[in-house]
Design an enzyme around this catalytic site. Structure first.
Site, PDB file in Angstrom:
ATOM      1  N   LYS A 292      50.496  35.723  36.963  1.00 18.93           N
ATOM      2  CA  LYS A 292      51.508  34.666  36.856  1.00 18.93           C
ATOM      3  C   LYS A 292      51.445  33.938  35.517  1.00 18.93           C
ATOM      4  CE  LYS A 292      52.757  34.355  41.479  1.00 18.93           C
ATOM      5  NZ  LYS A 292      53.883  34.335  42.223  1.00 18.93           N
TER       6      LYS A 292
ATOM      7  N   LYS B 148      55.596  44.562  42.741  1.00 20.15           N
ATOM      8  CA  LYS B 148      55.766  44.024  44.096  1.00 20.15           C
ATOM      9  C   LYS B 148      57.127  43.329  44.238  1.00 20.15           C
ATOM     10  CE  LYS B 148      54.095  40.100  45.680  1.00 20.15           C
ATOM     11  NZ  LYS B 148      53.422  38.977  46.334  1.00 20.15           N
TER      12      LYS B 148
ATOM     13  N   LYS C 136      59.515  36.843  45.817  1.00 19.97           N
ATOM     14  CA  LYS C 136      60.556  35.808  45.866  1.00 19.97           C
ATOM     15  C   LYS C 136      60.891  35.249  44.493  1.00 19.97           C
ATOM     16  CE  LYS C 136      58.188  33.439  49.399  1.00 19.97           C
ATOM     17  NZ  LYS C 136      56.954  33.175  48.689  1.00 19.97           N
TER      18      LYS C 136
END
Ligand code: AQP
Length: 328
Positions: free
Chosen positions: A111, A194, A197
């Site tokens: 991230k 992956k 969201k």
């Protein structure tokens, strides 16, 4: 009785990955013990999020939990921020995890890889500390998660081991519980990433309209080989579609390979699209009924009361053990 604990961050609209990798598993497990599920709203603050979106996403997750078949008589659902013990315990537990191990966490590295150090908030770095607090607060036996979250449960186990070695048998040792199939649903446009969201490229959202879902699956990235067979390394797109199909039909990969032997990818995709559309159509109908019924607020209120009672006891036990208070 075994206790299960899991959560979803309200960082965006729920995806098919969240549904297959997490929510469906919760439904399977709900008859098997005490199940505590929360909306991890504090965790979702680690990256910028609009307040109105955060509020809506949080309610929507609860409505989808219920729409998917989670029975509020058996499952306790609440908002993480409404049980203040999560934050208080995290403040204590941050002293038992170390900078080195936190900086090696895959999620932290993923991230923040494109971010400048000056722009990385502390919350994303200490995310595993809050998650450890979430887990141990409820004397959790099992944490049902997708593969991506297993590392966080492992670091919680390290913490429990370290803490108990110093203070005695205070925290319960949790274990990750991973779905056999569907633990990692990949992006339809980039099947080595992956489905996520917060990175909507290649996602199927639970509130997508049904035509859009059909279209997304029909245009999913595959390969030139034209055989429906499972091979994650060389055929990630087809393998991902097989995983989705298998999770929703309970058919094994061997059965699917047999079913589509000699058939074109187009035929396979049509069948996958049909299965996904049928499942999501049913989910969306129930979801709308639940939102209109006022059930979400009732469930959250009851869930908060249940969770607070357990959380308060654990926090006191920890405070007592480390010398902050002495209780009778
Ligand atoms: N693609 C996926 N396949 C299988 N399981 C998945 N989960 C998430 N994506 C997939 C599982 O859903 C649960 C809730 O996840 P989360 O919201 O706490 O965080 P996450 O794993 O980081 O999920 P997202 O959708 O990728 O959220 P963002 O984009 O905000 O980081 C977990 O059990 C997870 O394993």
């Amino acid at each position: 009785m075994k206790r299960y604990l899991s959560a979803i961050k309200p960082t965006g609209k729920l995806t098919l990955g969240n549904y297959i990798g997490a929510i469906k598993q919760f439904v399977t497990l709900m008859n098997d013990g005490d199940m505590i599920l929360f909306v991890a709203d504090l965790h979702s603050l680690t990256l910028p999020i609009n307040p109105e979106e955060l509020r809506n996403n949080s309610r929507n997750i609860v409505a989808y939990y219920l729409a998917a078949g989670l029975d509020p008589k058996k499952v306790h659902v609440f908002l993480q921020s409404e049980v203040h013990e999560h934050s208080e315990l995290a403040i204590i537990l941050q002293n038992y995890l170390y900078m080195g191990e936190l900086s090696r966490m895959t999620q932290f590295k993923d991230k923040t890889q494109k971010m400048n150090n000056e722009a990385i908030g502390l919350g994303i770095f200490t995310y595993p500390v809050l998650m450890a607090a979430d887990i141990v607060l409820y004397d959790t036996d099992y944490v049902p998660v997708g593969e991506d979250q297993v590392q966080h449960v492992e670091i919680t186990r390290d913490l429990v081991h370290r803490f108990n070695k110093r203070y005695g048998d205070i925290l319960k040792m949790p274990r990750a519980l991973i779905r056999q199939s569907g633990a990692r649903i990949m992006s339809l446009s980039d099947p080595i990433k992956k489905m996520s969201k917060s990175d909507p490229k290649g996602d199927i959202f639970l509130d997508d309209d049904l035509k859009t879902i059909h279209k997304k699956i029909m245009s999913a990235v595959t390969d030139m080989d034209c055989r429906v067979c499972y091979d994650e390394t060389n055929k990630p797109g087809i393998s991902n579609l097989m995983t989705i199909y298998s999770a929703l039909t309970n058919k094994s990969f061997e059965e699917i390979e047999k079913e589509f032997q000699g058939k074109m990818y187009g035929e396979f995709k049509k069948e996958v699209a049909k299965v996904v559309v049928d499942e999501i159509a049913c989910l969306q109908t129930k979801y709308q009924e639940i939102l209109a019924s006022g059930l979400v607020d009732k469930v959250l209120k009851e869930g908060k009361e249940y969770a607070s009672t357990i959380a308060e006891k654990t926090l006191k036990r920890v405070q007592n053990a480390i010398g902050l208070y002495r209780y009778e």
